[in-house]
Motif scaffolding. Sequence first.
Motif, PDB file in Angstrom:
ATOM      1  N   LYS A   1       0.837  -1.222   0.000  1.00 21.76           N
ATOM      2  CA  LYS A   1       0.000   0.000   0.000  1.00 21.76           C
ATOM      3  C   LYS A   1       0.864   1.261   0.000  1.00 21.76           C
ATOM      4  N   ASP A   2       1.944   1.186  -0.748  1.00 22.58           N
ATOM      5  CA  ASP A   2       2.889   2.294  -0.843  1.00 22.58           C
ATOM      6  C   ASP A   2       2.488   3.195  -2.016  1.00 22.58           C
ATOM      7  N   LEU A   3       1.516   4.066  -1.735  1.00 24.21           N
ATOM      8  CA  LEU A   3       0.994   4.950  -2.783  1.00 24.21           C
ATOM      9  C   LEU A   3       2.041   5.881  -3.363  1.00 24.21           C
ATOM     10  N   LEU A   4       2.974   6.309  -2.507  1.00 21.65           N
ATOM     11  CA  LEU A   4       4.009   7.218  -2.995  1.00 21.65           C
ATOM     12  C   LEU A   4       4.843   6.531  -4.066  1.00 21.65           C
ATOM     13  N   MET A   5       5.124   5.239  -3.839  1.00 21.47           N
ATOM     14  CA  MET A   5       5.933   4.495  -4.803  1.00 21.47           C
ATOM     15  C   MET A   5       5.158   4.250  -6.098  1.00 21.47           C
ATOM     16  N   THR A   6       3.893   3.808  -6.000  1.00 25.95           N
ATOM     17  CA  THR A   6       3.139   3.566  -7.246  1.00 25.95           C
ATOM     18  C   THR A   6       3.018   4.870  -8.027  1.00 25.95           C
ATOM     19  N   GLU A   7       2.746   5.955  -7.312  1.00 24.62           N
ATOM     20  CA  GLU A   7       2.595   7.229  -8.018  1.00 24.62           C
ATOM     21  C   GLU A   7       3.919   7.671  -8.649  1.00 24.62           C
ATOM     22  N   ALA A   8       5.019   7.500  -7.902  1.00 27.90           N
ATOM     23  CA  ALA A   8       6.333   7.905  -8.432  1.00 27.90           C
ATOM     24  C   ALA A   8       6.682   7.118  -9.695  1.00 27.90           C
ATOM     25  N   LEU A   9       6.394   5.822  -9.684  1.00 23.08           N
ATOM     26  CA  LEU A   9       6.689   5.002 -10.861  1.00 23.08           C
ATOM     27  C   LEU A   9       5.842   5.456 -12.056  1.00 23.08           C
ATOM     28  N   MET A  10       4.585   5.773 -11.805  1.00 22.15           N
ATOM     29  CA  MET A  10       3.716   6.206 -12.904  1.00 22.15           C
ATOM     30  C   MET A  10       4.106   7.579 -13.437  1.00 22.15           C
TER      31      MET A  10
ATOM     32  N   GLU B   1       7.127   8.701 -13.520  1.00 24.87           N
ATOM     33  CA  GLU B   1       8.278   8.428 -14.401  1.00 24.87           C
ATOM     34  C   GLU B   1       7.825   7.887 -15.745  1.00 24.87           C
ATOM     35  N   ALA B   2       6.884   6.950 -15.701  1.00 25.22           N
ATOM     36  CA  ALA B   2       6.399   6.323 -16.945  1.00 25.22           C
ATOM     37  C   ALA B   2       5.692   7.330 -17.840  1.00 25.22           C
ATOM     38  N   ASN B   3       5.115   8.362 -17.235  1.00 25.91           N
ATOM     39  CA  ASN B   3       4.457   9.427 -18.012  1.00 25.91           C
ATOM     40  C   ASN B   3       5.398  10.075 -19.031  1.00 25.91           C
ATOM     41  N   ASP B   4       6.716   9.949 -18.782  1.00 24.44           N
ATOM     42  CA  ASP B   4       7.676  10.527 -19.727  1.00 24.44           C
ATOM     43  C   ASP B   4       7.523   9.963 -21.139  1.00 24.44           C
ATOM     44  N   ILE B   5       6.832   8.862 -21.253  1.00 26.59           N
ATOM     45  CA  ILE B   5       6.584   8.290 -22.579  1.00 26.59           C
ATOM     46  C   ILE B   5       5.827   9.290 -23.457  1.00 26.59           C
ATOM     47  N   LYS B   6       5.117  10.232 -22.816  1.00 35.91           N
ATOM     48  CA  LYS B   6       4.423  11.300 -23.560  1.00 35.91           C
ATOM     49  C   LYS B   6       5.384  12.087 -24.442  1.00 35.91           C
TER      50      LYS B   6
ATOM     51  N   SER C   1      -4.431  -3.612 -17.184  1.00 34.82           N
ATOM     52  CA  SER C   1      -3.974  -3.010 -18.453  1.00 34.82           C
ATOM     53  C   SER C   1      -3.153  -1.756 -18.191  1.00 34.82           C
ATOM     54  N   HIS C   2      -3.610  -0.976 -17.223  1.00 32.69           N
ATOM     55  CA  HIS C   2      -2.877   0.249 -16.922  1.00 32.69           C
ATOM     56  C   HIS C   2      -1.500  -0.056 -16.337  1.00 32.69           C
ATOM     57  N   VAL C   3      -1.437  -0.993 -15.401  1.00 29.66           N
ATOM     58  CA  VAL C   3      -0.122  -1.355 -14.833  1.00 29.66           C
ATOM     59  C   VAL C   3       0.789  -1.891 -15.933  1.00 29.66           C
ATOM     60  N   SER C   4       0.227  -2.756 -16.759  1.00 28.89           N
ATOM     61  CA  SER C   4       1.003  -3.360 -17.842  1.00 28.89           C
ATOM     62  C   SER C   4       1.581  -2.282 -18.765  1.00 28.89           C
ATOM     63  N   SER C   5       0.789  -1.278 -19.076  1.00 30.69           N
ATOM     64  CA  SER C   5       1.235  -0.170 -19.929  1.00 30.69           C
ATOM     65  C   SER C   5       2.262   0.716 -19.233  1.00 30.69           C
ATOM     66  N   PHE C   6       1.960   1.087 -17.989  1.00 34.36           N
ATOM     67  CA  PHE C   6       2.876   1.959 -17.255  1.00 34.36           C
ATOM     68  C   PHE C   6       4.264   1.304 -17.157  1.00 34.36           C
ATOM     69  N   MET C   7       4.298   0.027 -16.825  1.00 40.99           N
ATOM     70  CA  MET C   7       5.601  -0.626 -16.636  1.00 40.99           C
ATOM     71  C   MET C   7       6.286  -0.912 -17.972  1.00 40.99           C
TER      72      MET C   7
ATOM     73  N   ASN D   1      -3.146   9.649 -15.816  1.00 39.08           N
ATOM     74  CA  ASN D   1      -2.886  10.466 -14.629  1.00 39.08           C
ATOM     75  C   ASN D   1      -2.450   9.616 -13.414  1.00 39.08           C
ATOM     76  N   PRO D   2      -1.203   9.780 -12.948  1.00 35.18           N
ATOM     77  CA  PRO D   2      -0.700   8.968 -11.827  1.00 35.18           C
ATOM     78  C   PRO D   2      -1.525   9.112 -10.543  1.00 35.18           C
TER      79      PRO D   2
END
Lengths: 279, 279
Positions: A259-268, A270-275, B184-190, B223-224
Amino acid sequence: MNIAIVGMGLIGGSLARDLKSQINVKVVGVDANEAHQQLSMELGLVDEMVDLDRAIRQSQVIVLAIPVDAIEKLLPELLNKIGDDQVITDVGSTKEFICQAVDNHPRRSRYVAAHPLAGTEYSGPNAAISHLFVGKKNIICEKDKSAEDALDLVERIFRSVGLTNLYMHPSDHDKHLAYVSHLSHVSSFMLGMTVLDIEKDESQIFNLASTGFASTVRLAKSNPKTWSAIFAKNNEHLSTALGSYIDYLQKFKKAIDDKDLLMTEALMIEANDIKKILS
Amino acid sequence: MNIAIVGMGLIGGSLARDLKSQINVKVVGVDANEAHQQLSMELGLVDEMVDLDRAIRQSQVIVLAIPVDAIEKLLPELLNKIGDDQVITDVGSTKEFICQAVDNHPRRSRYVAAHPLAGTEYSGPNAAISHLFVGKKNIICEKDKSAEDALDLVERIFRSVGLTNLYMHPSDHDKHLAYVSHLSHVSSFMLGMTVLDIEKDESQIFNLASTGFASTVRLAKSNPKTWSAIFAKNNEHLSTALGSYIDYLQKFKKAIDDKDLLMTEALMIEANDIKKILS
């Protein structure tokens, strides 16, 4: 000019369709599958379906659009059979093994290693569509090993269907493609498996599947034979890519379990950079 | 009729846009972010932006379109404030925790738990588009806990923007969504992370990224903040789904490492069954 397309699938068929529409081009098709031979004629993909020997005799350019393992096997044999005014190219999704297979071939210069980056999740002659290649990239490998006239002709053919030619080392090609194409396919195929496996009530999946899921799982409809050959011929790069992907998924799963929301959000984030890369 | 939309993001904004176009509907928007307030007015998504208290006082229906953790927190408070002729609904992507948060609330019957299955990878008021919901499904949970008039009104509102209402238990909803949306979202983000991480030469990714990759990684632009809340509120189902996905990927990786073409092909043939579900 006569152009032979060997393999009337998604890529071969689409290429045939576009080339056949050009003036002064005659497209002959070759396919081992009789149903595909007939379908290719019915769909008007080619001017004529012939056997391989005849295609070689009567064509200036021969395009191999068959699975990558079949290209690797057939290419050296065909190079033995063609004349100095003929050229062979291919559309295979891996390049390293194919280039190695003819590296010391006395007629290597009559071959141009190519890979147009285009496709859909469908396969066979019915999947052939016009203008598939418009605005897409074609990767040419080891261009210096091709004769100048052969390279020039193949480049013109690919440009004529809307492709832009780029140049790359075969191993760079295979490594890059492992990440931006092959891994996507594995990711989709296994996503399909996971959902099929758990959701026995298929009507529920159908009801709930959003456009997001459809987009992510789309490639799971792709041709298993085509892709098992590609994966086998690019297994080292793909294994590395897949290992890295699994590591990230495990890291994400741990964050969810903790339940580490900070980590899931941080990873996402970073992944947003795909934009920045995909506009 | 006055309808209040709380949260002018992708879903709230799109819903506001469609409802505002209907005769006899006045849409008031609420958003804590000042830039979003201004943008929502400039884009014409709402008739008026007001504060939450005023929105509650003057609206017959209040739609909560904020992150799921915020819905869970705000919903019980709002139920205390509304009258017997008012209704609250929501568009949250998880339903179990939200329903639990008001299960024993004395005014539970004025709430209709909903989730329209629609979206894109974009967020904020700028992401709001017309007709986003046409032909899509809206899941309503625990309909028997809503008053008949409240349910009827909310169903009519969602139908009016093109949604078909379906009914489901909250835990079934969350389990199913874990597979066909959240995974699907996790799969895409990672996937995005993996490719960004390894391919330091971003221009190469850009050159080689095919439509297949773009499709598979599309959701990594999402949106993260929205998704970390969803994942946290559905972490058990999502963890199970993700575990199963990782197992399949590991099985596939082993087959690739072992050069077991029969296995990779067999797994892909099974995954092809997704065709039957997604036409």
